[in-house]
Design a protein around this motif. Structure first.
Motif, mmCIF file in Angstrom:
data_model
loop_
_atom_site.group_PDB
_atom_site.id
_atom_site.type_symbol
_atom_site.label_atom_id
_atom_site.label_comp_id
_atom_site.label_asym_id
_atom_site.label_seq_id
_atom_site.Cartn_x
_atom_site.Cartn_y
_atom_site.Cartn_z
ATOM 1 N N ILE A 13 0.850 -1.198 0.000
ATOM 2 C CA ILE A 13 0.000 0.000 0.000
ATOM 3 C C ILE A 13 0.887 1.251 0.000
ATOM 4 O O ILE A 13 0.599 2.228 -0.679
ATOM 5 C CB ILE A 13 -0.960 -0.007 1.214
ATOM 6 N N THR A 14 1.985 1.205 0.772
ATOM 7 C CA THR A 14 2.937 2.325 0.729
ATOM 8 C C THR A 14 3.958 2.068 -0.374
ATOM 9 O O THR A 14 4.235 0.917 -0.715
ATOM 10 C CB THR A 14 3.693 2.495 2.057
ATOM 11 N N ARG A 15 4.529 3.146 -0.904
ATOM 12 C CA ARG A 15 5.523 3.002 -1.965
ATOM 13 C C ARG A 15 6.855 2.496 -1.432
ATOM 14 O O ARG A 15 7.610 1.855 -2.137
ATOM 15 C CB ARG A 15 5.740 4.357 -2.673
ATOM 16 N N GLU A 16 7.162 2.828 -0.168
ATOM 17 C CA GLU A 16 8.457 2.460 0.413
ATOM 18 C C GLU A 16 8.258 1.510 1.590
ATOM 19 O O GLU A 16 7.171 1.374 2.104
ATOM 20 C CB GLU A 16 9.178 3.713 0.953
ATOM 21 N N GLU A 17 9.374 0.892 2.029
ATOM 22 C CA GLU A 17 9.365 0.074 3.247
ATOM 23 C C GLU A 17 9.383 1.015 4.452
ATOM 24 O O GLU A 17 10.411 1.213 5.101
ATOM 25 C CB GLU A 17 10.602 -0.828 3.282
ATOM 26 N N THR A 18 8.234 1.578 4.753
ATOM 27 C CA THR A 18 8.153 2.629 5.771
ATOM 28 C C THR A 18 8.560 2.153 7.162
ATOM 29 O O THR A 18 9.160 2.877 7.937
ATOM 30 C CB THR A 18 6.709 3.170 5.832
ATOM 31 N N PHE A 19 8.251 0.907 7.470
ATOM 32 C CA PHE A 19 8.505 0.378 8.810
ATOM 33 C C PHE A 19 10.009 0.315 9.093
ATOM 34 O O PHE A 19 10.484 0.766 10.139
ATOM 35 C CB PHE A 19 7.858 -1.013 8.913
ATOM 36 N N VAL A 20 10.763 -0.207 8.133
ATOM 37 C CA VAL A 20 12.219 -0.296 8.287
ATOM 38 C C VAL A 20 12.836 1.104 8.409
ATOM 39 O O VAL A 20 13.703 1.347 9.246
ATOM 40 C CB VAL A 20 12.846 -1.070 7.101
ATOM 41 N N GLU A 21 12.336 2.036 7.614
ATOM 42 C CA GLU A 21 12.837 3.416 7.693
ATOM 43 C C GLU A 21 12.594 4.024 9.071
ATOM 44 O O GLU A 21 13.465 4.699 9.622
ATOM 45 C CB GLU A 21 12.122 4.293 6.662
ATOM 46 N N GLU A 63 5.736 11.136 17.157
ATOM 47 C CA GLU A 63 6.518 11.544 15.988
ATOM 48 C C GLU A 63 6.514 10.443 14.913
ATOM 49 O O GLU A 63 6.490 10.712 13.711
ATOM 50 C CB GLU A 63 7.946 11.821 16.438
ATOM 51 N N MET A 64 6.536 9.184 15.378
ATOM 52 C CA MET A 64 6.462 8.068 14.425
ATOM 53 C C MET A 64 5.137 8.116 13.669
ATOM 54 O O MET A 64 5.088 7.961 12.446
ATOM 55 C CB MET A 64 6.580 6.723 15.165
ATOM 56 N N LEU A 65 4.053 8.347 14.416
ATOM 57 C CA LEU A 65 2.728 8.409 13.780
ATOM 58 C C LEU A 65 2.671 9.585 12.803
ATOM 59 O O LEU A 65 2.114 9.455 11.703
ATOM 60 C CB LEU A 65 1.632 8.552 14.842
ATOM 61 N N ALA A 66 3.273 10.702 13.207
ATOM 62 C CA ALA A 66 3.271 11.877 12.323
ATOM 63 C C ALA A 66 3.996 11.560 11.018
ATOM 64 O O ALA A 66 3.553 11.954 9.936
ATOM 65 C CB ALA A 66 3.919 13.059 13.036
ATOM 66 N N ARG A 67 5.108 10.832 11.105
ATOM 67 C CA ARG A 67 5.831 10.462 9.871
ATOM 68 C C ARG A 67 4.986 9.551 8.997
ATOM 69 O O ARG A 67 4.990 9.658 7.777
ATOM 70 C CB ARG A 67 7.104 9.715 10.217
ATOM 71 N N MET A 68 4.291 8.604 9.643
ATOM 72 C CA MET A 68 3.476 7.661 8.872
ATOM 73 C C MET A 68 2.347 8.383 8.141
ATOM 74 O O MET A 68 1.918 7.954 7.082
ATOM 75 C CB MET A 68 2.904 6.566 9.777
ATOM 76 N N LYS A 69 1.867 9.483 8.728
ATOM 77 C CA LYS A 69 0.792 10.258 8.087
ATOM 78 C C LYS A 69 1.198 10.722 6.703
ATOM 79 O O LYS A 69 0.364 10.870 5.816
ATOM 80 C CB LYS A 69 0.456 11.482 8.946
ATOM 81 N N SER A 70 2.501 10.990 6.520
ATOM 82 C CA SER A 70 2.911 11.523 5.217
ATOM 83 C C SER A 70 3.582 10.462 4.338
ATOM 84 O O SER A 70 4.195 10.788 3.328
ATOM 85 C CB SER A 70 3.834 12.727 5.414
ATOM 86 N N ALA A 71 3.473 9.188 4.713
ATOM 87 C CA ALA A 71 4.062 8.127 3.877
ATOM 88 C C ALA A 71 3.313 8.053 2.542
ATOM 89 O O ALA A 71 2.084 7.950 2.531
ATOM 90 C CB ALA A 71 3.980 6.785 4.597
ATOM 91 N N PRO A 72 4.029 8.130 1.404
ATOM 92 C CA PRO A 72 3.335 8.108 0.116
ATOM 93 C C PRO A 72 2.712 6.745 -0.213
ATOM 94 O O PRO A 72 3.309 5.703 0.049
ATOM 95 C CB PRO A 72 4.427 8.467 -0.902
ATOM 96 N N LEU A 73 1.497 6.790 -0.756
ATOM 97 C CA LEU A 73 0.779 5.565 -1.137
ATOM 98 C C LEU A 73 1.154 5.167 -2.559
ATOM 99 O O LEU A 73 1.467 6.015 -3.389
ATOM 100 C CB LEU A 73 -0.729 5.805 -1.089
ATOM 101 N N ARG A 74 1.091 3.879 -2.824
ATOM 102 C CA ARG A 74 1.323 3.378 -4.177
ATOM 103 C C ARG A 74 0.181 3.868 -5.079
ATOM 104 O O ARG A 74 -0.978 3.923 -4.658
ATOM 105 C CB ARG A 74 1.385 1.846 -4.147
#
Ligand SMILES: [Mg+2]
Length: 216
Positions: A13-21, A63-74
């Motif tokens: 669903i996300t374009r990147e491996e957001t969790f690892v980042e 802060e983690m949640l805030a970053r996830m808010k802007s994670a780009p979607l596929r």
């Protein structure tokens, strides 16, 4: 009969491996030590993910949640979700990461997701604590177990799996229809299991409509 769609989150669903980042940002030293060991299989995903998350200070969670808010979607995901809603086909998110991260990224669109299965996090102590209702011998979140339990509730609807990585493999082998990219596609090729390759959800929407035509 309408299918039920099980969809991975990170890298699907996300374009990147957001969790690892996120782990690399908020627990850099442990990540440097443990992530390579998870990739070369000398540390199980189960132990690795737990040790990494539980080394993050709880004060960083907002802060983690805030970053996830802007994670780009596929590309095409929201349109696909919209199609499914119109056809009353449930989409279930299965993540090896944290359920709250899925909710943060999807924002208001979460109302069109049937359910989210993954890790739960407690932030009351100085460090995060992780809980999973879906542990298996080797994994913190066993996707085949989720498919079994959630699938039973959906009666006989055929399951469709969408994923990109090794944690999706066992579940994919158990599903009649699989959309795969990246490592998952390579693993399935090796095992001679049929799948539909994809890079974005625009391709999935097209193939999905051909496979499951709208009832008239
Ligand atoms: Mg993934």
């Amino acid at each position: 009969m309408n299918p039920v769609v099980f969809c991975d989150f990170d890298g699907t669903i996300t374009r990147e491996e957001t969790f690892v980042e996120l782990l690399r940002t908020f627990t850099p030293e442990m990540s440097e030590k443990l992530i390579p060991r998870m990739y070369d299989l000398t540390l199980s995903l189960k132990d690795g993910v737990r040790r990494l998350l539980e080394s993050v200070e709880s004060r960083h969670y907002p802060e983690m949640l805030a970053r996830m808010k802007s994670a780009p979607l596929r590309e095409g995901f929201l349109e696909f979700l919209d199609d499914l809603k119109t056809r009353t086909i449930p989409l279930i998110v299965v993540t090896g990461g944290v359920e709250d991260f899925v909710r943060a990224t999807l924002g208001a669109s979460i109302r069109d997701v049937h359910s989210v299965y993954g890790l739960k996090v407690n932030t009351e102590g100085p460090f995060l604590r992780v809980f999973s209702e879906w542990e298996s011998g080797t994994e913190l979140v066993s996707k085949p177990r989720i498919l079994e339990v959630a699938g039973k509730k959906m009666c006989a609807n055929p399951p469709v799996l969408i994923g990109d990585s090794v944690t999706d493999l066992e579940a994919a082998l158990a599903c009649p229809v699989v959309f795969a990219r990246d490592r998952l596609a390579r693993y399935l090729t090796d095992r001679k299991k049929a799948y539909v390759p994809f890079e974005d959800f625009t391709e999935i929407r097209k193939a999905f409509t051909e496979m499951f035509p709208v009832d008239v």
